[in-house]
Design a protein around this motif. Sequence first.
Motif, PDB file in Angstrom:
ATOM      1  N   THR A   1       0.859  -1.177   0.000  1.00 49.38           N
ATOM      2  CA  THR A   1       0.000   0.000   0.000  1.00 49.38           C
ATOM      3  C   THR A   1       0.898   1.231   0.000  1.00 49.38           C
ATOM      4  OG1 THR A   1      -1.759  -1.130   1.222  1.00 49.38           O
ATOM      5  CG2 THR A   1      -1.809   1.273   1.205  1.00 49.38           C
ATOM      6  N   LEU A   2       0.867   1.987  -1.078  1.00 48.66           N
ATOM      7  CA  LEU A   2       1.758   3.135  -1.250  1.00 48.66           C
ATOM      8  C   LEU A   2       0.953   4.414  -1.376  1.00 48.66           C
ATOM      9  CD1 LEU A   2       4.379   1.683  -3.790  1.00 48.66           C
ATOM     10  CD2 LEU A   2       4.358   1.544  -1.287  1.00 48.66           C
ATOM     11  N   ARG A   3       1.614   5.513  -1.027  1.00 45.29           N
ATOM     12  CA  ARG A   3       0.987   6.822  -1.158  1.00 45.29           C
ATOM     13  C   ARG A   3       1.478   7.510  -2.430  1.00 45.29           C
ATOM     14  NH1 ARG A   3      -1.850   9.485   2.283  1.00 45.29           N
ATOM     15  NH2 ARG A   3      -1.062   8.297   4.080  1.00 45.29           N
ATOM     16  N   VAL A   4       0.584   8.170  -3.131  1.00 43.02           N
ATOM     17  CA  VAL A   4       0.964   8.970  -4.293  1.00 43.02           C
ATOM     18  C   VAL A   4       1.525  10.289  -3.758  1.00 43.02           C
ATOM     19  CG1 VAL A   4       0.185  10.052  -6.426  1.00 43.02           C
ATOM     20  CG2 VAL A   4      -0.872   7.912  -5.655  1.00 43.02           C
ATOM     21  N   ARG A   5       2.827  10.439  -3.832  1.00 46.26           N
ATOM     22  CA  ARG A   5       3.432  11.661  -3.302  1.00 46.26           C
ATOM     23  C   ARG A   5       3.259  12.823  -4.262  1.00 46.26           C
ATOM     24  NH1 ARG A   5       9.382  11.471  -0.828  1.00 46.26           N
ATOM     25  NH2 ARG A   5      10.032  11.122  -2.994  1.00 46.26           N
ATOM     26  N   SER A   6       3.290  12.532  -5.552  1.00 48.41           N
ATOM     27  CA  SER A   6       3.118  13.607  -6.533  1.00 48.41           C
ATOM     28  C   SER A   6       2.692  13.034  -7.862  1.00 48.41           C
ATOM     29  CB  SER A   6       4.426  14.396  -6.708  1.00 48.41           C
ATOM     30  OG  SER A   6       5.438  13.578  -7.277  1.00 48.41           O
ATOM     31  N   THR A   7       2.060  13.856  -8.670  1.00 49.39           N
ATOM     32  CA  THR A   7       1.797  13.539 -10.069  1.00 49.39           C
ATOM     33  C   THR A   7       2.446  14.631 -10.906  1.00 49.39           C
ATOM     34  OG1 THR A   7      -0.296  14.751 -10.168  1.00 49.39           O
ATOM     35  CG2 THR A   7      -0.397  12.451  -9.485  1.00 49.39           C
TER      36      THR A   7
ATOM     37  N   GLU B   1       4.195  14.962 -17.850  1.00 50.18           N
ATOM     38  CA  GLU B   1       5.446  14.625 -18.540  1.00 50.18           C
ATOM     39  C   GLU B   1       5.396  14.975 -20.016  1.00 50.18           C
ATOM     40  OE1 GLU B   1       7.965  13.884 -16.920  1.00 50.18           O
ATOM     41  OE2 GLU B   1       7.294  12.981 -15.041  1.00 50.18           O
ATOM     42  N   ALA B   2       4.231  14.901 -20.611  1.00 48.30           N
ATOM     43  CA  ALA B   2       4.053  15.223 -22.025  1.00 48.30           C
ATOM     44  C   ALA B   2       2.555  15.214 -22.287  1.00 48.30           C
ATOM     45  CB  ALA B   2       4.765  14.208 -22.918  1.00 48.30           C
ATOM     46  N   GLU B   3       2.172  15.598 -23.484  1.00 45.80           N
ATOM     47  CA  GLU B   3       0.754  15.609 -23.833  1.00 45.80           C
ATOM     48  C   GLU B   3       0.148  14.216 -23.649  1.00 45.80           C
ATOM     49  OE1 GLU B   3      -1.686  16.099 -27.974  1.00 45.80           O
ATOM     50  OE2 GLU B   3      -0.083  17.549 -27.580  1.00 45.80           O
ATOM     51  N   GLY B   4      -0.823  14.115 -22.738  1.00 43.14           N
ATOM     52  CA  GLY B   4      -1.498  12.848 -22.495  1.00 43.14           C
ATOM     53  C   GLY B   4      -0.782  11.910 -21.555  1.00 43.14           C
ATOM     54  N   ILE B   5       0.347  12.325 -20.981  1.00 48.99           N
ATOM     55  CA  ILE B   5       1.141  11.431 -20.135  1.00 48.99           C
ATOM     56  C   ILE B   5       1.376  12.068 -18.765  1.00 48.99           C
ATOM     57  CG2 ILE B   5       3.344  10.234 -19.842  1.00 48.99           C
ATOM     58  CD1 ILE B   5       3.575  10.097 -22.888  1.00 48.99           C
ATOM     59  N   LEU B   6       0.983  11.363 -17.719  1.00 49.08           N
ATOM     60  CA  LEU B   6       1.271  11.750 -16.344  1.00 49.08           C
ATOM     61  C   LEU B   6       2.178  10.713 -15.715  1.00 49.08           C
ATOM     62  CD1 LEU B   6      -2.235  12.776 -14.897  1.00 49.08           C
ATOM     63  CD2 LEU B   6      -0.424  14.303 -15.727  1.00 49.08           C
ATOM     64  N   SER B   7       3.098  11.165 -14.859  1.00 55.13           N
ATOM     65  CA  SER B   7       3.849  10.223 -14.044  1.00 55.13           C
ATOM     66  C   SER B   7       3.366  10.317 -12.607  1.00 55.13           C
ATOM     67  CB  SER B   7       5.361  10.477 -14.119  1.00 55.13           C
ATOM     68  OG  SER B   7       5.724  11.650 -13.428  1.00 55.13           O
TER      69      SER B   7
END
Length: 316
Positions: free
Chosen positions: A3-9, A12-18
């Motif tokens: 179980t992990l926490r999303v620290r950030s989003t 990165e580019a058009e249509g792409i999130l990290s």
Amino acid sequence: MLTLRVRSTTFEAEGILSFELVDPAGAELPAFEPGAHIDVHVPGGLTRRYSLCDPPWQRYHYRIAVLDVPGGRGGSRAMHEHVHAGDLIEVSEPRNFFPLASESGHAVLLAGGIGITPILAMMEQLKRLDHSFELHYCTQTPERTAFAGRMGQDTAAGRAHLHHDGGDWRKGLDMASLLREYRPGTHLYFCGPAGFMKAVKDASGHWPPDTVHFEYFGADPDVPTRAMPASGCDVVLKRSGNTIHVDPSQSILQAVRDAGVACESSCEAGMCGTCKVRYLSGSPEHTDFVLSDEERREFVLICCARVAEGPLVLDL
């Protein structure tokens, strides 16, 4: 399961999130090797496989990147719309079906679109080990080129090359010329959507098989299959003795689950091997990209296979 926490989003580019994932208590995460992925339980009850794209020696976070795929099966849309910084999500420990070879010869890294994610971790590892490599990254436009900033020094040094093709891979990198000559000790690694993958496989067909490594990513490969009979087909579950009917609109995996039998899966596109099941009789039509010819004589990936001659008896 972690179980992990999303620290950030991060855009990165058009249509792409990290998505940067960390342990809620700040602990180290399980180690991984370049090419590894995690299975992410996304909102809506789906499970999707995403490659880890940061350096493997980074033990306090995982980073995955997700392309929003219009008309996809819902996983990418759920990640983009419903997963935010601060959320908790469940993921598997890292698994690797796409490892770097142990040899230290030259490496040719080819990525198409979002297929850059496992290739990035490979590039970082090769740099750290001071191994020779070249990276070719094919995208539609500069605006759709994720992580270009991370490759800046390597682009300047002539180790990384960006190719923009406007959506037609035939107008970008000349695969045939790049891969025409095989040099002993060289290994090829590639990942990307179906058209890109076919082009690389065709261009490297003369390379020794043990020097060619690949993983499908993003769009499902275009695999010709026989049409299932309009009446469907039967599958027998050996352990219970139950016979279940698979409708033409179902996969074998779906029918097995509908019969109340739990079966682990991940990509549900024949690309990861999670749903591998031994079969005892009958003849499946294999459409996966994981099993070897030898394995196919004993096992089947029930997320994507059809029944060629039935009934197909599964060790379930």
